[in-house]
Design a protein around this motif. Structure first.
Motif, PDB file in Angstrom:
ATOM      1  N   ALA A 166       1.364  -1.260   0.061  1.00  0.00           N
ATOM      2  CA  ALA A 166       0.026  -0.226  -0.429  1.00  0.00           C
ATOM      3  C   ALA A 166       1.044   1.314  -0.072  1.00  0.00           C
ATOM      4  O   ALA A 166       0.623   2.475   0.222  1.00  0.00           O
ATOM      5  CB  ALA A 166      -0.799   0.326   0.981  1.00  0.00           C
ATOM      6  N   MET A 167       1.948   1.231  -0.320  1.00  0.00           N
ATOM      7  CA  MET A 167       2.647   2.715  -0.630  1.00  0.00           C
ATOM      8  C   MET A 167       2.492   3.408  -2.043  1.00  0.00           C
ATOM      9  O   MET A 167       1.740   2.973  -3.042  1.00  0.00           O
ATOM     10  CB  MET A 167       3.824   1.993  -0.861  1.00  0.00           C
ATOM     11  CG  MET A 167       4.565   1.384   0.010  1.00  0.00           C
ATOM     12  SD  MET A 167       5.769   2.356   1.228  1.00  0.00           S
ATOM     13  CE  MET A 167       6.792   2.632   0.300  1.00  0.00           C
ATOM     14  N   GLN A 168       2.636   4.661  -1.240  1.00  0.00           N
ATOM     15  CA  GLN A 168       2.157   5.620  -2.604  1.00  0.00           C
ATOM     16  C   GLN A 168       3.356   6.334  -2.888  1.00  0.00           C
ATOM     17  O   GLN A 168       4.859   5.790  -2.714  1.00  0.00           O
ATOM     18  CB  GLN A 168       1.683   6.873  -1.828  1.00  0.00           C
ATOM     19  CG  GLN A 168       0.022   6.607  -1.197  1.00  0.00           C
ATOM     20  CD  GLN A 168      -0.811   6.082  -2.848  1.00  0.00           C
ATOM     21  OE1 GLN A 168      -0.719   6.480  -3.841  1.00  0.00           O
ATOM     22  NE2 GLN A 168      -1.113   4.622  -2.138  1.00  0.00           N
ATOM     23  N   PRO A 169       3.590   6.690  -4.790  1.00  0.00           N
ATOM     24  CA  PRO A 169       4.962   7.165  -5.110  1.00  0.00           C
ATOM     25  C   PRO A 169       5.558   7.863  -4.126  1.00  0.00           C
ATOM     26  O   PRO A 169       7.184   7.712  -4.285  1.00  0.00           O
ATOM     27  CB  PRO A 169       4.176   7.935  -5.923  1.00  0.00           C
ATOM     28  CG  PRO A 169       3.369   7.504  -6.601  1.00  0.00           C
ATOM     29  CD  PRO A 169       2.348   6.995  -5.357  1.00  0.00           C
ATOM     30  N   VAL A 170       4.645   8.519  -3.098  1.00  0.00           N
ATOM     31  CA  VAL A 170       5.525   9.406  -1.987  1.00  0.00           C
ATOM     32  C   VAL A 170       6.168   9.205  -1.065  1.00  0.00           C
ATOM     33  O   VAL A 170       7.471   9.204  -1.313  1.00  0.00           O
ATOM     34  CB  VAL A 170       4.938  10.827  -1.923  1.00  0.00           C
ATOM     35  CG1 VAL A 170       3.731  10.330  -1.062  1.00  0.00           C
ATOM     36  CG2 VAL A 170       5.774  12.026  -0.970  1.00  0.00           C
ATOM     37  N   ALA A 208       9.275   8.735 -11.148  1.00  0.00           N
ATOM     38  CA  ALA A 208      10.409   9.611 -11.324  1.00  0.00           C
ATOM     39  C   ALA A 208      10.506  11.030 -10.811  1.00  0.00           C
ATOM     40  O   ALA A 208      11.354  11.531 -10.311  1.00  0.00           O
ATOM     41  CB  ALA A 208      10.677   9.541 -12.911  1.00  0.00           C
ATOM     42  N   ALA A 209       9.242  11.519 -10.754  1.00  0.00           N
ATOM     43  CA  ALA A 209       9.312  12.717 -10.452  1.00  0.00           C
ATOM     44  C   ALA A 209       9.304  12.823  -8.650  1.00  0.00           C
ATOM     45  O   ALA A 209      10.305  13.788  -7.938  1.00  0.00           O
ATOM     46  CB  ALA A 209       7.741  13.141 -10.263  1.00  0.00           C
ATOM     47  N   GLU A 210       9.494  11.549  -7.749  1.00  0.00           N
ATOM     48  CA  GLU A 210       8.948  11.536  -6.310  1.00  0.00           C
ATOM     49  C   GLU A 210      10.303  11.483  -5.322  1.00  0.00           C
ATOM     50  O   GLU A 210      11.552  11.822  -4.886  1.00  0.00           O
ATOM     51  CB  GLU A 210       8.386  11.040  -5.968  1.00  0.00           C
ATOM     52  CG  GLU A 210       6.770  10.893  -6.239  1.00  0.00           C
ATOM     53  CD  GLU A 210       6.781  12.475  -5.232  1.00  0.00           C
ATOM     54  OE1 GLU A 210       7.489  12.602  -4.562  1.00  0.00           O
ATOM     55  OE2 GLU A 210       5.590  13.081  -5.812  1.00  0.00           O
ATOM     56  N   ILE A 211      11.595  10.918  -6.643  1.00  0.00           N
ATOM     57  CA  ILE A 211      12.548   9.691  -6.474  1.00  0.00           C
ATOM     58  C   ILE A 211      13.241  11.591  -6.939  1.00  0.00           C
ATOM     59  O   ILE A 211      14.245  11.414  -6.585  1.00  0.00           O
ATOM     60  CB  ILE A 211      12.916   8.717  -7.371  1.00  0.00           C
ATOM     61  CG1 ILE A 211      11.535   7.482  -7.147  1.00  0.00           C
ATOM     62  CG2 ILE A 211      14.596   8.360  -7.521  1.00  0.00           C
ATOM     63  CD1 ILE A 211      12.924   6.501  -7.696  1.00  0.00           C
ATOM     64  N   ALA A 212      13.551  11.867  -8.014  1.00  0.00           N
ATOM     65  CA  ALA A 212      14.498  13.435  -8.547  1.00  0.00           C
ATOM     66  C   ALA A 212      14.038  14.424  -7.186  1.00  0.00           C
ATOM     67  O   ALA A 212      14.985  14.900  -6.842  1.00  0.00           O
ATOM     68  CB  ALA A 212      13.246  14.070  -9.441  1.00  0.00           C
ATOM     69  N   ILE A 213      13.115  14.515  -6.837  1.00  0.00           N
ATOM     70  CA  ILE A 213      12.432  15.708  -5.457  1.00  0.00           C
ATOM     71  C   ILE A 213      13.347  14.895  -4.293  1.00  0.00           C
ATOM     72  O   ILE A 213      14.950  16.330  -3.742  1.00  0.00           O
ATOM     73  CB  ILE A 213      11.225  15.660  -5.002  1.00  0.00           C
ATOM     74  CG1 ILE A 213      10.562  15.838  -6.269  1.00  0.00           C
ATOM     75  CG2 ILE A 213      11.203  16.414  -3.714  1.00  0.00           C
ATOM     76  CD1 ILE A 213       9.145  15.442  -5.679  1.00  0.00           C
ATOM     77  N   ASN A 214      13.451  14.087  -3.955  1.00  0.00           N
ATOM     78  CA  ASN A 214      14.288  13.181  -3.578  1.00  0.00           C
ATOM     79  C   ASN A 214      16.017  13.426  -3.045  1.00  0.00           C
ATOM     80  O   ASN A 214      17.162  13.746  -2.680  1.00  0.00           O
ATOM     81  CB  ASN A 214      14.425  12.131  -2.508  1.00  0.00           C
ATOM     82  CG  ASN A 214      12.834  11.780  -1.891  1.00  0.00           C
ATOM     83  OD1 ASN A 214      13.224  12.023  -0.124  1.00  0.00           O
ATOM     84  ND2 ASN A 214      11.301  11.798  -1.745  1.00  0.00           N
ATOM     85  N   ALA A 215      16.560  13.343  -4.369  1.00  0.00           N
ATOM     86  CA  ALA A 215      17.721  12.806  -5.216  1.00  0.00           C
ATOM     87  C   ALA A 215      18.172  14.703  -5.160  1.00  0.00           C
ATOM     88  O   ALA A 215      19.507  14.817  -4.159  1.00  0.00           O
ATOM     89  CB  ALA A 215      17.946  12.715  -6.621  1.00  0.00           C
TER      90      ALA A 215
END
Length: 215
Positions: A101-105, A161-168
């Protein structure tokens, strides 16, 4: 001489697409994207494969085992293969299994945690931290027998991709979107065909050269 660790799941391990349950195989070492990366970088570079089928960013899998958590074992891989100039982390696909039940964020945060582990480690050159490259996996294609296991995951995969980019960006590490150059296989929806491995390995070689040149 540079040493690069590729930390990922079945798409780093090199699992072949599985149109039917039980169709299990592995591409040869020179076909898998870490092997392609090694070939394109050439002499003077050591590329270490650390792929595990079913690995998540940060979740202990109640079905497949506690060892599937990427955060639990990254530090072991880092220390085992030190000194490392660069760590490439490509995870997130398995986080989208319906049972989690994980979300992209959430997946983005999981990748951020992995970046933190590497950045806080002394397992780079001369006791410093290694460089880190977070790679967002390609979005799902047409799911085969995996459809029930990944219910709801197709739409979520398009936002990774958008969420991982934010964290990077927040962690100050490098980022690459695999989906910008490859697609998942329509034979099962989540794994990569041989040509996708070839394309990804070549694209990441360009990224690695740029990162190491700046370092």
């Amino acid at each position: 001489m540079s040493t690069i660790l590729c930390y990922g799941d079945s798409n780093t391990w090199g699992a072949t697409p599985q149109p039917r349950r039980g169709d299990f195989g592995r591409f040869a070492a020179d076909v898998r994207w870490p092997g392609v990366l090694r070939a394109h970088l050439g002499a003077g570079h050591t590329v270490i494969e650390e792929g595990l089928n079913g690995r998540t960013t940060c979740i202990e899998d109640p079905v497949e085992g506690y060892h599937k958590s990427g955060t639990a074992h990254l530090i072991v891989a880092l220390e085992s293969h030190q000194p490392l100039d660069l760590v490439i982390i490509m995870l997130g696909t398995n986080d989208l299994k319906a049972r989690f039940a994980m979300q992209p964020v959430d997946v983005g945060f999981g990748m951020g945690k992995l970046a933190e582990i590497a950045l806080r480690s002394p397992f780079g050159p001369n006791g410093t931290a290694p460089e880190v490259l977070l790679v967002a996996p390609a979005p799902f294609a047409k799911l085969s027998w995996f459809e029930e296991m990944f219910t709801g995951g197709t739409e979520k995969s398009r936002h990774l991709a958008a969420e991982i980019a934010i964290n990077a960006r927040e962690k100050g590490v490098h980022f690459f979107d695999a989906g910008s150059v490859i697609s998942s296989s329509d034979n099962d929806g989540i794994h990569l065909e041989a040509d996708a491995h070839a394309t990804l390995g070549k694209a990441l070689a360009d990224q690695v050269r740029s990162i190491l040149a700046k370092g």
